[in-house]
Design an enzyme around this catalytic site. Sequence first.
Site, short mmCIF file in Angstrom:
data_model
loop_
_atom_site.label_atom_id
_atom_site.label_comp_id
_atom_site.label_asym_id
_atom_site.label_seq_id
_atom_site.Cartn_x
_atom_site.Cartn_y
_atom_site.Cartn_z
N ARG A 94 2.80 8.68 8.32
CA ARG A 94 2.26 10.51 8.33
C ARG A 94 1.27 11.17 9.06
O ARG A 94 1.08 12.21 9.83
CB ARG A 94 2.09 10.85 6.30
N HIS A 141 12.95 6.04 13.05
CA HIS A 141 13.41 6.23 11.67
C HIS A 141 13.42 7.62 10.91
O HIS A 141 13.89 8.62 11.18
CB HIS A 141 11.51 5.97 10.72
N GLU A 166 -2.08 5.00 2.55
CA GLU A 166 -2.06 3.75 2.38
C GLU A 166 -3.13 3.26 1.88
O GLU A 166 -2.94 2.25 1.50
CB GLU A 166 -1.61 3.04 3.44
N ASP A 197 0.93 -1.10 -0.72
CA ASP A 197 0.09 -0.04 -0.20
C ASP A 197 0.62 1.46 -0.04
O ASP A 197 0.39 2.44 0.63
CB ASP A 197 -1.12 0.20 1.19
N GLU A 227 -0.28 -9.35 -1.24
CA GLU A 227 -1.56 -8.57 -0.47
C GLU A 227 -2.17 -7.22 0.03
O GLU A 227 -1.78 -6.40 0.26
CB GLU A 227 -0.04 -7.22 0.92
N HIS A 282 6.60 6.03 11.90
CA HIS A 282 6.32 5.94 10.87
C HIS A 282 5.62 7.36 10.46
O HIS A 282 5.68 7.93 9.36
CB HIS A 282 7.25 5.28 10.24
#
Length: 372
Positions: A215, A246, A136, A100, A122, A213
């Site tokens: 957004r 990250h 995503e 994604d 996936e 991590h």
Amino acid sequence: MVRRIKKVAIVFGTRPEAIKMAPVIKELKKYSQIELLVIVTAQHRELLDQVLDLFEITPDYDLDIMESKQKLETITTKILAELSTILAAEDPDLILVHGDTTTTFASALAAFYQQIPIGHIEAGLRTHDKYNPFPEEMNRHLSDVLADLYFAPTEKAKNNLLREGVAAENIFVTGNTVIDALKDIFTTDHKFKEASLNSLNFEGNKVVLLTVHRRENIGQPLFNICRAVKEIIAKTERVKVICPVHPNPEIKKIITAELKASTSVYLIEPLAYQDFINLLGRVSLVLTDSGGVQEEASVLGKPLLVLREKTERPEVVNSGLAKLVGCTSSLIVDESIKLLKQQAQDFLFESKNLYGQGKSAVQIAEILSSYF
Ligand code: UD1
Ligand code: UDP
């Protein structure tokens, strides 16, 4: 003229895609009737290269697109333009994308524009909330709209696709290839490359692993997570928090500012995959907003708190191993303390096979060879 040898282009760009594609590459290489083309967008640079080195993958093409603080628009347009040129020159019979990320969606779109069939590994994960996780949820949804073959990790993912009108004969429930990767790499006597982990007393401390991590967690949610970590440390004895930070500068800035001063927090560089999963196998508790880490924690039987409002991996929550806590400090603190107490009392958290037995890539390769 019909080509006897079929050309499959595997495209990926970030660390988790690389980890989950590595077993597929390994399996497809066994088929003499398949010519494999490995294309990396390098949406991630260092994180991707760590995985390429580990699994000894040498890409045929490397778009090298990563920029510091990159924007979704730039990732998408760079991939669309650069991948299109390669696809036009190579003319593959199928493109395989994973998961994604924006690499996934932009690559699927590039393939669609050239009418190249798309296999989505996936496939079918959903929160049904457009902005959660962002971007995503839309990346995977749009990739599934464009795809032709669907490798769904679970029955739930398959059912999501069926509800959206995907034909049942194009969906294959294969488990998740992350389990294949993990089983390939996990050992019980691992010596860490990251020196600080070798001297850590896992038995005498309660070791918590933290990864963040997403957004949508940048900003206040991340401040709340950091506040919760400090409170857990203040309220519990002998807690050590390991956080591989990250490289996103916005994440790094907040985490470093908030947690650097604590002697109980180890802020370390992103770990090589073999270090990471072997660390995961030894910790008492996981706090994460990651998708892949949830899958790995479930097979290793580790309790975890998911630092998100919604999940596309309900299997882990339903199994009882994970709890969705979002980014509310008080909830993270209360639930963490509860789980750490249970660990101290030898409460048994069991390993769950929610994502297959580690044979997903074998299945995917077999399905692809019969598809041709
Ligand atoms: C990306 C994916 C996300 C996935 C995650 C896995 C998108 C939009 N996001 O998020 O779905 O869960 O990867 O980790 O597709 N950076 C480096 N070196 C690296 C990698 C990143 O310096 O090796 C820094 C760069 O400044 C980059 C920033 O991190 O601009 C953000 O990277 P990006 O790929 O846009 O987002 P992630 O949060 O990593
Ligand atoms: N991972 C790693 N080193 C680290 C942190 C994570 O190798 O320091 C691996 C982890 O084992 C998992 C994957 O990276 O397979 C998850 O990546 P991430 O959380 O960045 O992305 P997501 O799964 O949320 O897309």
